[in-house]
Design a protein around this motif. Structure first.
Motif, PDB file in Angstrom:
ATOM      1  N   GLY A  10       1.115 -11.414  -5.110  1.00 50.49           N
ATOM      2  CA  GLY A  10      -0.226 -11.386  -3.598  1.00 50.49           C
ATOM      3  C   GLY A  10       0.743 -12.198  -2.460  1.00 50.49           C
ATOM      4  N   ARG A  11       0.677 -12.094  -1.404  1.00 49.17           N
ATOM      5  CA  ARG A  11       1.141 -12.813   0.093  1.00 49.17           C
ATOM      6  C   ARG A  11      -0.599 -13.251   0.575  1.00 49.17           C
ATOM      7  NH1 ARG A  11       1.309 -11.617   5.483  1.00 49.17           N
ATOM      8  NH2 ARG A  11       1.541  -9.377   4.715  1.00 49.17           N
ATOM      9  N   THR A  39      -1.988  24.778  -2.326  1.00 49.01           N
ATOM     10  CA  THR A  39      -3.196  22.913  -1.614  1.00 49.01           C
ATOM     11  C   THR A  39      -3.001  22.084  -2.644  1.00 49.01           C
ATOM     12  OG1 THR A  39      -5.097  25.119  -0.700  1.00 49.01           O
ATOM     13  CG2 THR A  39      -5.316  22.237  -1.490  1.00 49.01           C
ATOM     14  N   LYS A  40      -2.577  22.348  -4.211  1.00 53.46           N
ATOM     15  CA  LYS A  40      -2.316  21.518  -5.413  1.00 53.46           C
ATOM     16  C   LYS A  40      -1.558  20.094  -4.846  1.00 53.46           C
ATOM     17  CE  LYS A  40      -0.114  21.986 -10.138  1.00 53.46           C
ATOM     18  NZ  LYS A  40       0.556  22.735 -11.082  1.00 53.46           N
ATOM     19  N   PHE A  41      -0.673  19.827  -4.118  1.00 55.79           N
ATOM     20  CA  PHE A  41      -0.318  18.392  -4.430  1.00 55.79           C
ATOM     21  C   PHE A  41      -0.081  17.904  -3.174  1.00 55.79           C
ATOM     22  CE2 PHE A  41       2.340  20.869  -7.438  1.00 55.79           C
ATOM     23  CZ  PHE A  41       2.298  20.517  -8.503  1.00 55.79           C
ATOM     24  N   LEU A  42      -0.955  18.647  -2.168  1.00 55.06           N
ATOM     25  CA  LEU A  42      -1.321  18.067  -0.646  1.00 55.06           C
ATOM     26  C   LEU A  42      -1.691  17.057  -0.599  1.00 55.06           C
ATOM     27  CD1 LEU A  42      -1.549  18.060   2.228  1.00 55.06           C
ATOM     28  CD2 LEU A  42      -3.751  19.574   2.451  1.00 55.06           C
ATOM     29  N   HIS A  43      -2.545  16.807  -1.998  1.00 57.34           N
ATOM     30  CA  HIS A  43      -3.363  14.526  -1.696  1.00 57.34           C
ATOM     31  C   HIS A  43      -2.323  14.134  -2.440  1.00 57.34           C
ATOM     32  CE1 HIS A  43      -2.966  16.463  -5.840  1.00 57.34           C
ATOM     33  NE2 HIS A  43      -3.532  15.042  -6.493  1.00 57.34           N
ATOM     34  N   LEU A  44      -1.454  14.534  -3.211  1.00 56.52           N
ATOM     35  CA  LEU A  44       0.079  13.793  -3.207  1.00 56.52           C
ATOM     36  C   LEU A  44       0.527  13.077  -1.929  1.00 56.52           C
ATOM     37  CD1 LEU A  44       0.711  14.926  -6.621  1.00 56.52           C
ATOM     38  CD2 LEU A  44      -0.271  12.844  -6.452  1.00 56.52           C
ATOM     39  N   THR A  45       0.754  13.771  -1.006  1.00 56.80           N
ATOM     40  CA  THR A  45       1.639  13.781   0.401  1.00 56.80           C
ATOM     41  C   THR A  45       0.219  13.107   0.714  1.00 56.80           C
ATOM     42  OG1 THR A  45       2.639  15.568  -0.053  1.00 56.80           O
ATOM     43  CG2 THR A  45       2.903  14.590   1.690  1.00 56.80           C
ATOM     44  N   ALA A  46      -0.189  13.205   0.647  1.00 60.18           N
ATOM     45  CA  ALA A  46      -1.785  12.156   1.666  1.00 60.18           C
ATOM     46  C   ALA A  46      -1.715  10.562   1.648  1.00 60.18           C
ATOM     47  CB  ALA A  46      -3.024  12.658   1.653  1.00 60.18           C
ATOM     48  N   LEU A  47      -1.030  10.645  -0.212  1.00 63.48           N
ATOM     49  CA  LEU A  47      -0.938   9.346  -0.361  1.00 63.48           C
ATOM     50  C   LEU A  47       0.328   8.636  -0.267  1.00 63.48           C
ATOM     51  CD1 LEU A  47      -2.238   9.508  -4.075  1.00 63.48           C
ATOM     52  CD2 LEU A  47      -3.425   8.648  -2.799  1.00 63.48           C
ATOM     53  N   LEU A  48       1.355   8.661   0.377  1.00 67.82           N
ATOM     54  CA  LEU A  48       2.732   7.868   0.786  1.00 67.82           C
ATOM     55  C   LEU A  48       2.006   7.533   2.188  1.00 67.82           C
ATOM     56  CD1 LEU A  48       5.050  11.076   0.546  1.00 67.82           C
ATOM     57  CD2 LEU A  48       4.623   9.196  -1.274  1.00 67.82           C
ATOM     58  N   TYR A  49       1.065   7.952   2.509  1.00 66.38           N
ATOM     59  CA  TYR A  49       0.935   7.610   4.062  1.00 66.38           C
ATOM     60  C   TYR A  49       0.348   6.292   3.873  1.00 66.38           C
ATOM     61  CZ  TYR A  49       1.820  11.284   6.671  1.00 66.38           C
ATOM     62  OH  TYR A  49       2.250  12.694   7.734  1.00 66.38           O
ATOM     63  N   LYS A  50      -1.172   6.523   2.351  1.00 70.15           N
ATOM     64  CA  LYS A  50      -1.663   5.059   2.112  1.00 70.15           C
ATOM     65  C   LYS A  50      -0.671   3.686   1.515  1.00 70.15           C
ATOM     66  CE  LYS A  50      -5.547   8.062   3.851  1.00 70.15           C
ATOM     67  NZ  LYS A  50      -5.881   7.646   4.886  1.00 70.15           N
ATOM     68  N   THR A  51      -0.065   4.278   0.543  1.00 72.60           N
ATOM     69  CA  THR A  51       1.158   3.091   0.050  1.00 72.60           C
ATOM     70  C   THR A  51       1.596   2.896   0.946  1.00 72.60           C
ATOM     71  OG1 THR A  51       2.053   5.247  -1.245  1.00 72.60           O
ATOM     72  CG2 THR A  51       0.130   4.759  -2.061  1.00 72.60           C
ATOM     73  N   ASP A  59       7.755  -3.317  -0.894  1.00 72.40           N
ATOM     74  CA  ASP A  59       8.321  -2.364  -1.673  1.00 72.40           C
ATOM     75  C   ASP A  59       8.284  -1.978  -3.083  1.00 72.40           C
ATOM     76  OD1 ASP A  59       9.469  -1.319   0.739  1.00 72.40           O
ATOM     77  OD2 ASP A  59      11.502  -1.591   0.486  1.00 72.40           O
ATOM     78  N   GLN A  60       7.991  -3.561  -3.548  1.00 71.60           N
ATOM     79  CA  GLN A  60       7.935  -3.366  -5.072  1.00 71.60           C
ATOM     80  C   GLN A  60       6.301  -3.951  -4.807  1.00 71.60           C
ATOM     81  OE1 GLN A  60       9.900  -2.846  -7.358  1.00 71.60           O
ATOM     82  NE2 GLN A  60       8.880  -3.953  -9.245  1.00 71.60           N
ATOM     83  N   GLU A  61       5.282  -3.773  -3.920  1.00 64.22           N
ATOM     84  CA  GLU A  61       4.029  -3.614  -4.267  1.00 64.22           C
ATOM     85  C   GLU A  61       4.025  -1.873  -3.767  1.00 64.22           C
ATOM     86  OE1 GLU A  61      -0.166  -3.809  -3.954  1.00 64.22           O
ATOM     87  OE2 GLU A  61       1.112  -4.936  -5.138  1.00 64.22           O
ATOM     88  N   ALA A  62       4.112  -1.571  -3.376  1.00 55.37           N
ATOM     89  CA  ALA A  62       4.163   0.227  -2.880  1.00 55.37           C
ATOM     90  C   ALA A  62       4.676   0.803  -4.078  1.00 55.37           C
ATOM     91  CB  ALA A  62       4.551   0.364  -1.628  1.00 55.37           C
ATOM     92  N   LYS A  63       5.741   0.474  -4.615  1.00 56.70           N
ATOM     93  CA  LYS A  63       6.209   1.455  -5.963  1.00 56.70           C
ATOM     94  C   LYS A  63       4.676   1.179  -7.113  1.00 56.70           C
ATOM     95  CE  LYS A  63      11.161   1.566  -4.684  1.00 56.70           C
ATOM     96  NZ  LYS A  63      11.931   0.570  -5.359  1.00 56.70           N
ATOM     97  N   ASN A  85       2.632   0.231   2.549  1.00 56.44           N
ATOM     98  CA  ASN A  85       2.352  -1.646   2.071  1.00 56.44           C
ATOM     99  C   ASN A  85       1.781  -1.838   1.063  1.00 56.44           C
ATOM    100  OD1 ASN A  85       4.132  -1.612   4.458  1.00 56.44           O
ATOM    101  ND2 ASN A  85       1.842  -1.439   5.504  1.00 56.44           N
ATOM    102  N   GLY A  86       1.585  -0.528  -0.072  1.00 56.47           N
ATOM    103  CA  GLY A  86       1.263  -1.359  -1.182  1.00 56.47           C
ATOM    104  C   GLY A  86      -0.658  -1.517  -0.553  1.00 56.47           C
ATOM    105  N   GLY A  87      -1.462  -1.806  -1.747  1.00 57.94           N
ATOM    106  CA  GLY A  87      -2.411  -1.837  -2.373  1.00 57.94           C
ATOM    107  C   GLY A  87      -3.059  -3.394  -1.632  1.00 57.94           C
ATOM    108  N   ARG A  88      -2.357  -4.809  -1.462  1.00 61.90           N
ATOM    109  CA  ARG A  88      -2.813  -5.856  -1.033  1.00 61.90           C
ATOM    110  C   ARG A  88      -1.299  -6.635  -0.634  1.00 61.90           C
ATOM    111  NH1 ARG A  88      -3.059  -9.191  -6.774  1.00 61.90           N
ATOM    112  NH2 ARG A  88      -0.212  -8.950  -6.824  1.00 61.90           N
TER     113      ARG A  88
END
Length: 687
Positions: free
Chosen positions: A100-101, A235-247, A258-262, A249-252
């Motif tokens: 982490g930075r 509707t099955k996979f919409l929430h997974l697509t939404a995760l791409l906006y949230k991740t 890029d590696q943090e996001a993965k 820059n990763g969680g911190r």
């Protein structure tokens, strides 16, 4: 460069001219060790590290050749990782989370034109006219005037600031400048005045459309309801697509974003039994100088595998970065398939920027080869939102036209899909692709034909006359409020006579439409109820652009999630849901009675405009609402939703903020909080 210094030709690579080698390795710690050994010329350390399998040594290459070699190494590893999964059954691991930075808590002070415009558009009296002059000068110098008015045009102070700026326009243009500089300044000031007039007219035009809805005068034809099974599958996979906006820059904050996001996305999807095989979290561009695809841009995407459900999921993110928006505006003539010998049934016109991004993902990132190597019993599911939906649709179309995927089951789902294919291709994709459009979402409607219709309706003489009438009424109310009645010039009389919109719009991309069959999540104006209608791109409701405050809000992925979750959550869908049966006799009350008079608030019996400074019919559209439960006409004070209202008992321009009393009503077909009158709030709490 001098020996021992890192070359700038690549990120983290050592140039042949610097150290006689270019290294390619997986893992930032190993790369750091190799770079240190190269700089210190520690031959023993280099020999020891270079024997490790995750290191590839390349020599005798220039910078551009090295970029190509690095690209090929990454592609080979991506394909090898994919094949190893099916041969060994071991999913790729993302356990090594990068370091982490440490956050920097420094305060950045940004003095921009938008901030200055905010001061100008919220000025409270004649003593601050200098802010209006300053904002106008900044706008004339080329700052983003449209962004300022997108943000502030709906404020109550807009008319005040607009008048002050126009009053100072002549003084600004003739302020002692001579020669070419004065000529350029006059041109810029004229453009600023044109933008101001367009913003004002578009503002009143949007209120006019909203007013028609309040009077329940917007026609709405009956449609066939979407089957519940299709809606659930979509509707099955919409929430997974939404995760791409949230991740993205990763969680911190991390030293390796890029590696943090993965790591972060892999951690989230693993809880649903999915394996992450590839994730490109940032929109990219091919910068290789001698590459055939140089300059091509592609959006962020992720490849997931559901080994239990036998599905490969390719998720494509919508616009979130500068590169994404450059794809959006890359219009022009382009066909789906490259080459003149392709199947004419598939080789129709498409959006140029999106099809280039689709080809780049399939070819340069090796996704086509990976999908072709899937076991025969695996299906392919492509999902995207906005730009990602258009790109996913074109990826699917390319695969469907490919003989290698003839026997493969391919399903495509797009949410807020832009108009990106020719009509004949849209119909050909109906069997495999489903496009979901939410209410007044403007993005799927932004076709050339719809823009021409909007321009024609916007420029009707009766529409212009109506806007001028409302403007005069509001100006009179404003000057009465500030005590300037009779002292100011009527700006409506000085409006430009010429049409500020170009008279001959040019179609550079062809007449494009949304692809596949369409699930239209519309709201019935008679009941306020949401329903899912199964239709296609020829639906009348999709042939017009509605200018309103919700046109952009309806496009956000969160809005799609709330409505789709509300519709699927509602248990009535199991038996074939019908809004009429569910809602009984409840209907929204028209804002106008049978005698042509405006209805007062059903709770306090006041005119809803009494709470505001501006009292024209246009601003009645902002002040009047329907209760989400009983459907009666209510004012903002009797159905509070965190609104800001003028406080007439305090000083000039003082405001008071109401509490937000909205509640979620799943039976309305959405999880979006609804505005309720105080009577219905009490009844629901009591229940």
């Amino acid at each position: 460069q001098p020996r021992g210094e890192a070359c700038g030709c690549g990120i983290g690579w050592i140039c042949v001219d610097c150290t006689s080698h270019i290294l390619s390795c997986e893992g930032t710690e190993l790369m750091a060790e190799l770079e240190k050994a190269c700089r210190t010329e520690d031959d023993d350390k280099i020999d020891f590290l270079s024997e490790r399998p995750e290191v590839a040594w390349l020599s005798g290459l220039d910078c551009d050749e090295a970029d190509e070699a690095i690209h090929n190494i990454q592609l080979e590893r991506r394909i090898r990782r994919f094949r190893d999964f099916f041969s060994t059954g071991v999913a790729p691991t993302w356990d090594d989370r990068p370091e982490g930075r440490q956050r920097e808590y420094s305060t950045q002070i940004r003095h921009t034109a938008v901030r200055t415009a905010e001061e100008a558009l919220n000025m409270f009296g004649g003593t601050q006219i200098r802010y209006g002059i300053k904002a106008l000068k900044l706008a004339a110098n080329g700052y983003r005037l449209h962004e300022m008015f997108t943000t502030y045009v709906l404020s109550e102070e807009f008319m005040h600031a607009w008048n002050v700026m126009l009053d100072q326009l002549a003084e600004f243009v003739d302020g002692g400048m001579d020669g070419p500089e004065a000529s350029r300044t006059r041109q810029a000031a004229k453009k600023a005045a044109t933008a101001l007039e367009l913003a004002m007219r578009m503002y009143y035009y949007s209120l006019h459309l909203t007013l028609d809805k309040l009077k329940l005068q917007v026609p709405q034809k009956e449609g066939s309801l979407c089957p519940p099974d299709l809606l659930m599958e979509t509707t099955k996979f919409l929430h997974l697509t939404a995760l791409l906006y949230k991740t993205k820059n990763g969680g911190r904050p991390s030293l390796d974003p890029d590696q943090e996001a993965k790591w972060f996305l892999a951690s989230l999807v693993s809880q649903e039994g999915l394996d992450l095989f590839e994730y490109i979290p940032q929109a990219g561009e091919d910068r290789r100088a001698r590459s055939k695809t140089k300059g091509v841009k592609c959006p962020a995407f992720a490849l997931l595998l559901d080994n239990k459900g036998k599905e490969a999921l390719l998720l494509v993110r919508g616009s979130q970065e500068k590169q994404d928006h450059l794809i959006d505006i890359d219009l022009g003539s382009e066909t789906l398939l490259e080459g003149s010998d392709q199947d004419p049934e598939w080789n129709a016109g498409v959006h140029r920027g999106m099809v280039k991004g689709a080809r780049y993902i399939l070819q340069s990132h090796g996704i086509r080869k990976i999908l072709a190597d899937l076991p025969p019993d695996f299906s392919i599911h492509l999902v995207g939102h906005s730009l990602g939906a258009g790109t996913a649709g074109l990826i699917g179309a390319i695969l469907l036209a490919d003989p290698a995927f003839k026997s493969r089951k391919i399903k495509i789902v797009g949410f807020g899909t832009p108009a990106c294919v020719a009509p004949q291709l849209a119909k050909k994709l109906q069997e495999n692709m489903t496009t979901v459009i939410h209410r007044e979402d403007v993005v799927p409607r932004l076709s050339f034909t719809n823009m021409v219709r909007l321009r024609q309706h916007f420029n009707r003489q009766e529409e212009k006359d109506w806007c001028q009438k409302q403007l005069k009424r509001d100006q009179k109310c404003l000057w009465t409020y500030v005590g300037w009645e009779g002292k100011r010039k009527d700006i409506a009389d000085g409006a430009q006579e010429e049409d500020p919109i170009p008279s001959e719009p040019r179609n550079i991309a062809g007449d494009l439409v949304v692809p596949g069959k369409v699930i239209y999540l519309r709201q019935r104006w008679q009941t306020g109820q949401y329903e899912a209608i199964l239709t296609d791109h020829d639906d009348e409701d999709l042939q017009r652009i509605t200018v309103s405050a919700t046109s952009l809000d309806d496009h956000y992925v969160e809005s799609y999630l709330k409505v789709l979750r509300g519709l699927t959550f509602n248990q009535s869908w199991k038996g074939g849901y019908s809004p009429k049966e569910k809602n009984g006799s409840r209907e929204l009350q028209s804002a106008m009675d049978d005698n042509g008079n405006w209805r007062p608030c059903s709770i306090c019996r006041r005119d809803p405009t009494e709470l505001f400074i501006l009292k024209s019919d246009a601003h009645r559209a902002m002040a009047t609402h329907h209760c989400g439960q009983c459907g009666l006409i209510v004012c903002m004070e009797c159905a509070p939703a965190g609104d800001k209202l003028p406080d007439f008992e305090r000083e000039l321009w003082a405001v008071r903020v109401l509490k937000d009393k909205r509640m979620v009503l799943p039976e309305m077909g959405t999880l979006e909080p609804q505005r309720l009158c105080i009577r219905c709030q009490t009844l629901l709490y009591a229940a």
